[in-house]
Write a protein that holds these residues in place. Structure first.
Motif, PDB file in Angstrom:
ATOM      1  N   ARG A 129      34.187  38.419  35.479  1.00 14.45           N
ATOM      2  CA  ARG A 129      34.583  39.022  34.326  1.00 14.45           C
ATOM      3  C   ARG A 129      34.817  38.241  33.117  1.00 14.45           C
ATOM      4  NH1 ARG A 129      31.912  42.283  34.968  1.00 14.45           N
ATOM      5  NH2 ARG A 129      32.170  44.662  35.329  1.00 14.45           N
ATOM      6  N   ARG A 130      35.126  36.927  33.294  1.00 19.14           N
ATOM      7  CA  ARG A 130      35.535  36.081  32.150  1.00 19.14           C
ATOM      8  C   ARG A 130      34.295  35.876  31.262  1.00 19.14           C
ATOM      9  NH1 ARG A 130      38.600  31.155  34.264  1.00 19.14           N
ATOM     10  NH2 ARG A 130      38.943  30.866  31.985  1.00 19.14           N
ATOM     11  N   TRP A 131      33.033  36.325  31.857  1.00 18.75           N
ATOM     12  CA  TRP A 131      31.843  35.890  31.180  1.00 18.75           C
ATOM     13  C   TRP A 131      30.581  36.775  31.425  1.00 18.75           C
ATOM     14  CZ3 TRP A 131      27.282  35.314  33.628  1.00 18.75           C
ATOM     15  CH2 TRP A 131      27.330  35.101  34.877  1.00 18.75           C
ATOM     16  N   SER A 132      31.110  37.747  32.105  1.00 24.81           N
ATOM     17  CA  SER A 132      29.752  38.767  32.132  1.00 24.81           C
ATOM     18  C   SER A 132      30.306  40.355  32.307  1.00 24.81           C
ATOM     19  CB  SER A 132      28.812  38.457  33.401  1.00 24.81           C
ATOM     20  OG  SER A 132      27.897  39.403  33.519  1.00 24.81           O
ATOM     21  N   ARG A 133      29.562  41.212  31.786  1.00 31.61           N
ATOM     22  CA  ARG A 133      30.030  42.565  32.207  1.00 31.61           C
ATOM     23  C   ARG A 133      29.100  43.208  33.192  1.00 31.61           C
ATOM     24  NH1 ARG A 133      30.699  45.061  26.138  1.00 31.61           N
ATOM     25  NH2 ARG A 133      32.765  43.756  25.539  1.00 31.61           N
ATOM     26  N   ILE A 139      30.498  29.081  32.591  1.00 31.51           N
ATOM     27  CA  ILE A 139      30.239  30.018  31.300  1.00 31.51           C
ATOM     28  C   ILE A 139      29.349  29.426  30.485  1.00 31.51           C
ATOM     29  CG2 ILE A 139      31.073  30.862  29.325  1.00 31.51           C
ATOM     30  CD1 ILE A 139      33.713  31.488  30.631  1.00 31.51           C
ATOM     31  N   LYS A 144      35.450  37.919  25.775  1.00 31.15           N
ATOM     32  CA  LYS A 144      35.120  38.014  26.897  1.00 31.15           C
ATOM     33  C   LYS A 144      35.651  39.191  27.719  1.00 31.15           C
ATOM     34  CE  LYS A 144      35.959  33.371  27.096  1.00 31.15           C
ATOM     35  NZ  LYS A 144      35.893  32.040  27.787  1.00 31.15           N
ATOM     36  N   PRO A 145      35.128  39.720  28.730  1.00 30.94           N
ATOM     37  CA  PRO A 145      33.553  39.499  29.264  1.00 30.94           C
ATOM     38  C   PRO A 145      32.644  40.131  28.307  1.00 30.94           C
ATOM     39  CG  PRO A 145      34.567  41.313  30.547  1.00 30.94           C
ATOM     40  CD  PRO A 145      35.643  40.805  29.610  1.00 30.94           C
ATOM     41  N   PHE A 146      31.465  39.207  28.048  1.00 30.73           N
ATOM     42  CA  PHE A 146      30.737  39.721  27.246  1.00 30.73           C
ATOM     43  C   PHE A 146      29.202  40.200  27.690  1.00 30.73           C
ATOM     44  CE2 PHE A 146      30.691  35.357  27.087  1.00 30.73           C
ATOM     45  CZ  PHE A 146      29.358  35.023  27.737  1.00 30.73           C
ATOM     46  N   GLY A 147      28.663  41.188  27.225  1.00 35.92           N
ATOM     47  CA  GLY A 147      27.453  41.437  27.736  1.00 35.92           C
ATOM     48  C   GLY A 147      26.362  40.691  27.089  1.00 35.92           C
TER      49      GLY A 147
END
Lengths: 226, 226
Positions: A71-75, B16, B104-107
DNA sequence: CCGCATCTTGACGCGTCCTTGATGCCGAGC
DNA sequence: GCTCGGCATCAAGGACGCGTCAAGATGCGG
């Protein structure tokens, strides 16, 4: 060319991993298997999958940690598998950013249904200016809500509540997460106030016959469904 | 010959960085990776990229500083990555010249969309000569306002207030945004002064029966409606 | 130096919204 | 069938934000 969705599956038990592989293949998914937390994180970073299914108990760590790392970098949609009765870990995983949970033993159909629902959610989640769910329009930039074409007036707290729910549509939002997100960390345990505003919000946007957009997950939280 | 856009990406976390690399490659960009603030500034100076994506927290400094440094000599689009809840650093980055931020978190799609929007914005900015909303004409170039054909005299502050509201018509403008936009950052919390001028503005342009153009959103701000 | 336009500040009344606790309902477990 | 915990609803209070007005400060031009 293969356009099937890739699902990262992390579980330390070989038989469950194999079962998941079969279930997902039958549902038209490609499986990326991992047996440890570290392996899962590496695979996810090298080539991001479309979603992840994580067991909560892993040999080298906790499914919650993996969830938190991702979750630190992706959804990407994350679904956690929890043993029955492990309510606490379940809630912690949701607060770490998981989308949904499935308790073991799980039915194949239920798992696939939840996975597809989570994948559907991510389609239109690209920070759109306006979210639409049949009959309900939420214009995030203009802070305006319409139901069946007519404007609905929401108070500041009601709007922020609806906003956080809608931005995470389909995802189960725990009481604690909603409270910290809308009111701040010092309101974490004040469930009464959350209930009150949920009631007011429902009176304004839900049809009389019953809740359609804001669903209750007893004992855990609420979720916005399309 | 390679004509892909080059994006400087600065983040201290390898996972990341790797994920960003994949995301950007898939979107047709070339990645220039950096893990420290100094490295990022060096790379940007040696061969200026088309845009930059900066994490706000870096081992040898702050993303805000990098942003500030780059802005001394370049207008390249800069997007900052901020951890959730770090509102303060986010605001400081925007004030240091960042174009946009992504929490963050980003799509993946969201990030790419914002990057492309920022790149597009650099191409050319457009100006609107005159805004009309039934019975009210606002000539931005001539700084003149007419209601039902007759001129209305506005003081400088009143005009800038109306101008910012009208330029963002339909969108809710928070107190803070209006105050920083019209008076400057040091007036951010002075809501009283805002109220006073809103009252004066209304007395001049609104019909007696009640507010029609400038609507108030209790607890949040004001908006201009057509 | 004076007068006018504009900006700023504080006080006041009023309306809206938030909060809180009590009450009743429903489902789960025993 | 009963008890208990969680949930929805409602009403009342208190707090807060808003609009208004008037007086003082500031700046500019005559």
């Amino acid at each position: 060319m293969n356009d099937r969705r890739r699902i990262l599956v992390c579980d330390d038990e070989p038989q469950i991993l194999r079962a998941l592989k079969v279930i997902l293949r039958d549902a038209g998914f490609e499986t990326v298997p991992a047996t440890t937390a570290e392996e899962a994180l590496d695979l996810a970073a090298v080539r991001p999958p479309d979603a992840a299914i994580l067991d909560l108990v892993l040999p080298d760590g906790d499914g919650v940690e993996v969830c938190h790392e991702i979750r630190r970098w992706s959804r990407m949609p994350i679904i956690v598998l929890s043993a029955m009765g492990d309510e606490d870990a379940k809630v912690r995983a949701l607060e770490a950013g998981a989308d949904d949970y499935v308790t073991k033993p799980f039915g194949a159909r239920e798992l696939v249904a939840r996975l597809q629902a989570a994948l559907r959610r991510v389609q239109g989640a690209d920070e759109e200016p306006t979210i639409t769910a049949d009959g309900l329009e939420i214009d995030l930039a203009a802070r305006q809500v319409r139901r069946d074409g007519t404007d609905v007036h929401l108070t500041p707290i009601e709007f922020r509540l609806l906003e956080t729910l809608a931005r995470n549509r389909g995802r189960l939002m725990t009481h604690r997460v909603l409270l910290t997100e809308v009111w701040g960390p010092e309101y974490v345990d004040d469930i009464t106030i959350l209930r009150g505003h949920i009631a007011n919000l429902r009176r304004k946007i839900e049809p009389v016959e019953g809740p359609r957009y804001v669903r209750t997950d007893p004992g855990v939280g609420y979720r916005f469904t399309a």
